[in-house]
Scaffold this motif. Structure first.
Motif, PDB file in Angstrom:
ATOM      1  N   GLY A 165       8.944   4.905  11.720  1.00 26.81           N
ATOM      2  CA  GLY A 165       8.561   5.515  10.119  1.00 26.81           C
ATOM      3  C   GLY A 165       7.107   6.276  10.441  1.00 26.81           C
ATOM      4  O   GLY A 165       7.506   7.479   8.738  1.00 26.81           O
ATOM      5  N   VAL A 198       3.011  13.308   6.235  1.00 24.22           N
ATOM      6  CA  VAL A 198       3.025  13.909   4.369  1.00 24.22           C
ATOM      7  C   VAL A 198       2.514  14.361   4.024  1.00 24.22           C
ATOM      8  O   VAL A 198       1.482  14.034   3.928  1.00 24.22           O
ATOM      9  CB  VAL A 198       4.312  11.798   4.845  1.00 24.22           C
ATOM     10  CG1 VAL A 198       2.813  11.129   4.298  1.00 24.22           C
ATOM     11  CG2 VAL A 198       4.530  12.367   2.847  1.00 24.22           C
ATOM     12  N   LEU A 200       6.732   7.398   2.178  1.00 26.03           N
ATOM     13  CA  LEU A 200       7.126   7.133   3.826  1.00 26.03           C
ATOM     14  C   LEU A 200       7.302   5.709   3.844  1.00 26.03           C
ATOM     15  O   LEU A 200       6.849   4.641   3.105  1.00 26.03           O
ATOM     16  CB  LEU A 200       6.340   7.060   4.734  1.00 26.03           C
ATOM     17  CG  LEU A 200       6.021   8.593   5.316  1.00 26.03           C
ATOM     18  CD1 LEU A 200       4.602   8.185   6.677  1.00 26.03           C
ATOM     19  CD2 LEU A 200       6.954   9.070   6.278  1.00 26.03           C
ATOM     20  N   VAL A 215       0.726   7.062  10.655  1.00 24.59           N
ATOM     21  CA  VAL A 215       1.077   8.031   8.915  1.00 24.59           C
ATOM     22  C   VAL A 215       0.145   9.087   8.428  1.00 24.59           C
ATOM     23  O   VAL A 215      -1.449   8.703   8.836  1.00 24.59           O
ATOM     24  CB  VAL A 215       0.500   6.994   7.852  1.00 24.59           C
ATOM     25  CG1 VAL A 215       1.003   7.481   7.050  1.00 24.59           C
ATOM     26  CG2 VAL A 215       2.252   6.245   8.196  1.00 24.59           C
TER      27      VAL A 215
END
Lengths: 107, 116
Positions: B8, B12, B18, B112
């Motif tokens: 995942g 972003v 997220l 991320v």
């Protein structure tokens, strides 16, 4: 929050050396202290829990000691695979906190 | 064999959301507390959140409280981290971890990146 301070930040040593890494807590964590090893690009791996208990499968050259606010991790005879970064972590209370890490490098 | 596989992560924009997932195998995750820990590039480890095994009690770092939500899907043996209101300083590898009183096993992490 409980602050964890490791020393030294970087340690240079040779294969076969005995090394010690220190970890100090800003308030008592009893014996709820763990040590992790992290190789570059890899996830951390548990070495020691409850300050001095060796995790299953971890070589006996690793040992931990201490209680309250002062703790040490000792590697009795460095092997090539031991050159990595080491973190202490208190799990006495939330928020869990880690030391800033000690990078063990080859001299 | 115990395995934790995160997914995942990605790029972003600031303010975006997220949803991270962690698939557990080799053990029943509902019998353990489960945590997320993150590591910013070139930095140390930072605990993010924990969910207890039974009652589902949750704990959060102040830095993510009110923005992140930890949960679990017991039927799917999956841990979830919903991240809203993302900021540049949330950029990190996010590790899923199992707890047996302490964190004893880590997944390999998912990256991320929060950037415009």
């Amino acid at each position: 929050d409980i602050q964890m301070t490791q020393s030294p930040s970087t340690l240079s040593a040779s294969v076969g050396d005995r090394v010690t890494i220190s970890c100090r807590a800003s308030q008592t964590v009893s014996r709820y202290l763990a040590w992790y090893q992290q190789q570059p690009g890899r996830a951390p791996k548990l070495l020691i829990y409850k300050a001095s208990s060796l995790e299953s499968g971890v070589p006996s050259r690793f040992s931990g000691s201490g209680s309250g606010t002062e703790f040490t991790l000792t590697i009795s005879s460095l092997q090539p695979d031991d050159f990595a970064t080491y973190y202490c972590q208190q799990y006495n209370s939330f928020p869990y906190t880690f030391g800033q890490g000690t990078r063990l490098e080859i001299k | 064999e115990v395995q934790l596989v995160e997914s995942g992560g990605g790029l972003v924009q600031p303010g975006g959301s997220l949803r991270l997932s962690c698939a557990a195998s080799g053990f029943t995750s509902s019998n353990y507390a489960m945590s997320w820990v993150r590591q910013a590039p070139g930095k140390g480890l930072e605990w993010v959140s924990t969910i207890s095994g039974s009652a589902g009690t949750t704990f959060y770092a102040d830095s993510v409280k009110g923005r992140f939500t930890i949960s679990r899907d017991t039927t799917a043996n999956t841990l979830v981290l919903q991240m809203n209101g993302l900021r540049a300083d949330d950029t990190a590898i996010y590790y899923c971890a199992r707890e047996r009183e302490l964190i004893d096993f880590w997944g390999q992490g998912t990256l991320v990146t929060v950037s415009s």
